[in-house]
Design a protein around this motif. Structure first.
Motif, short mmCIF file in Angstrom:
data_model
loop_
_atom_site.label_atom_id
_atom_site.label_comp_id
_atom_site.label_asym_id
_atom_site.label_seq_id
_atom_site.Cartn_x
_atom_site.Cartn_y
_atom_site.Cartn_z
N ALA A 98 0.88 -1.18 0.00
CA ALA A 98 0.00 0.00 0.00
C ALA A 98 0.91 1.22 0.00
N ASN A 99 0.97 1.91 -1.14
CA ASN A 99 1.99 2.95 -1.35
C ASN A 99 1.44 4.36 -1.18
N GLN A 100 2.11 5.12 -0.32
CA GLN A 100 1.78 6.54 -0.19
C GLN A 100 2.86 7.43 -0.80
N ILE A 101 4.05 6.88 -0.99
CA ILE A 101 5.17 7.70 -1.45
C ILE A 101 5.08 7.87 -2.98
N PRO A 102 4.98 9.11 -3.46
CA PRO A 102 4.87 9.29 -4.91
C PRO A 102 6.13 8.82 -5.64
N HIS A 103 5.94 8.33 -6.86
CA HIS A 103 7.07 7.77 -7.62
C HIS A 103 7.73 8.81 -8.52
N GLY A 104 9.06 8.71 -8.64
CA GLY A 104 9.79 9.57 -9.57
C GLY A 104 9.79 11.03 -9.19
N ARG A 105 9.62 11.32 -7.89
CA ARG A 105 9.53 12.74 -7.46
C ARG A 105 10.68 13.15 -6.55
N GLY A 106 11.63 12.25 -6.30
CA GLY A 106 12.72 12.60 -5.39
C GLY A 106 12.36 12.43 -3.94
N LEU A 107 11.42 11.55 -3.65
CA LEU A 107 11.03 11.29 -2.25
C LEU A 107 11.33 9.84 -1.82
N GLY A 108 12.21 9.20 -2.56
CA GLY A 108 12.75 7.92 -2.10
C GLY A 108 11.82 6.73 -2.27
N SER A 109 10.98 6.73 -3.31
CA SER A 109 10.08 5.57 -3.47
C SER A 109 10.86 4.29 -3.78
N SER A 110 11.91 4.40 -4.60
CA SER A 110 12.66 3.17 -4.91
C SER A 110 13.44 2.70 -3.68
N SER A 111 13.98 3.64 -2.92
CA SER A 111 14.68 3.24 -1.69
C SER A 111 13.73 2.59 -0.71
N ALA A 112 12.49 3.08 -0.66
CA ALA A 112 11.50 2.48 0.24
C ALA A 112 11.21 1.04 -0.19
N ALA A 113 11.12 0.81 -1.51
CA ALA A 113 10.86 -0.55 -2.00
C ALA A 113 12.05 -1.46 -1.68
N ILE A 114 13.26 -0.95 -1.88
CA ILE A 114 14.46 -1.76 -1.65
C ILE A 114 14.62 -2.08 -0.16
N VAL A 115 14.59 -1.02 0.66
CA VAL A 115 14.79 -1.22 2.11
C VAL A 115 13.61 -2.00 2.69
#
Ligand code: HSE
Length: 312
Positions: A98-115
């Motif tokens: 369940a994602n709240q972090i917007p993608h491709g905006r510089g708010l760490g969505s890929s880091s959130a997925a990885i971590v």
């Protein structure tokens, strides 16, 4: 390193596990690829080990329309990389995100997925925290992400300083000033980090490097103890101007906000604009940003990614 034959056999947990992982902002002005801040906007991911060789993925919220539903999904890839690092991969996985972090905006969505994926994997193994320590998790996450600043903050929470690049990452977590908060102005369109990194010059001017060294040192003091220094501490000469062509409106907004005394920077590789403040200025900033940006105030997340076992 242990060979495949001598790798320990893991004991997988049968019950699903839930992980909450924060959004992050990186660079914070001068601290390119080094400074990170965890923000109280979260993705929540639930995962369970399956006995069948299949990967099931269900996604709600940000990215739900475009993200892959198979082993190519970054959470699944990161989980499998973490299991492999621990010595054994499970047959299959079920993941609900369940994602709240917007993608491709510089708010760490890929880091959130990885971590999030790495913390989930070790939470699904008996004794996983000891097998894959935070130090090892940070190294693995940085290798997958390619730079350590966002993943450090997503893993450790608070304000982080990372060093050692993507191949030998280390990080320290500091406690931000209790009054520090963030306002983010998020534009509607994304900018790929790869594209933004491609705009950086290979060589920088010595005077500019010296400028950023001083401001980065000051940033540590400003974020922890002396927020009155945030304006000077968030100045940068190494990356924001070089990326202007990829995010001209965000760049202009940073200039406009700084001219009015707000410590504004590009968040990570952009295009979100981040303002660091101790005041309640989100309404004023929303007015300055105008309709092209979604403005929200966020507290700093003192917690990094953490798991919560689910009952039943
Ligand atoms: N430090 C990285 C960059 C952050 O600016 O490219 C990416 O989110």
């Amino acid at each position: 390193m242990a060979s495949k034959n001598s790798a320990p056999v893991l004991t997988f947990k049968a019950a699903p596990v839930r992980v909450r992982v924060p959004a992050t902002s990186a660079n914070l002005g001068p601290g390119f690829d080094t400074a990170g801040l965890a923000l109280d906007l979260y993705d929540e991911i639930i995962a369970q080990i399956l006995d069948e060789p299949t990967i099931e993925i269900d996604i709600a919220g940000e990215g739900a329309d475009e993200l892959p539903r198979d082993g190519k999904h970054l959470i699944a890839k990161s989980m499998m990389a973490a299991f492999e690092a621990m010595g054994e991969k499970p047959k299959g996985l079920a993941i609900v995100s369940a994602n709240q972090i917007p993608h491709g905006r510089g708010l760490g969505s890929s880091s959130a997925a990885i971590v999030g994926g790495i913390v989930l994997a070790r939470s699904l193994v008996v004794g996983g925290d000891q097998i894959l320590t935070n130090e090892a998790a940070l190294k693995l996450a940085s290798e997958i992400e390619g730079h350590p600043d966002n993943v450090a903050a997503a893993l450790l929470g608070g304000f982080t300083i990372a060093w050692g690049g993507s191949e030998d990452a280390h990080a320290i977590r500091l406690t931000p000033n209790r009054d520090l908060r963030a306002v983010v102005c998020i534009p509607a369109t994304a900018v790929a980090t790869k594209k933004a990194r491609g705009l950086l010059p290979e060589v920088v001017d010595h005077a500019d490097a010296a400028f950023n060294v001083g401001r980065s040192a000051l940033l540590v003091s400003a974020i922890t103890d002396h927020p009155e220094l945030l304006m000077a501490a968030t100045e940068d000469k190494l990356h924001q101007d070089a990326r202007k062509s990829a995010m001209p409106k965000s760049h202009a907004l940073v200039q406009k906000l700084r001219a009015k005394g707000h410590a504004a920077v590009i968040s990570g590789a952009g295009p979100t604009v981040l303002v660091l403040t101790t005041g309640f200025v989100s309404e004023e900033i929303a007015k300055i940003a105008g309709e092209g940006f979604e403005t929200m105030q966020l507290n700093i997340s003192s917690a990094g990614a953490h798991s919560t076992p689910l009952n039943g």
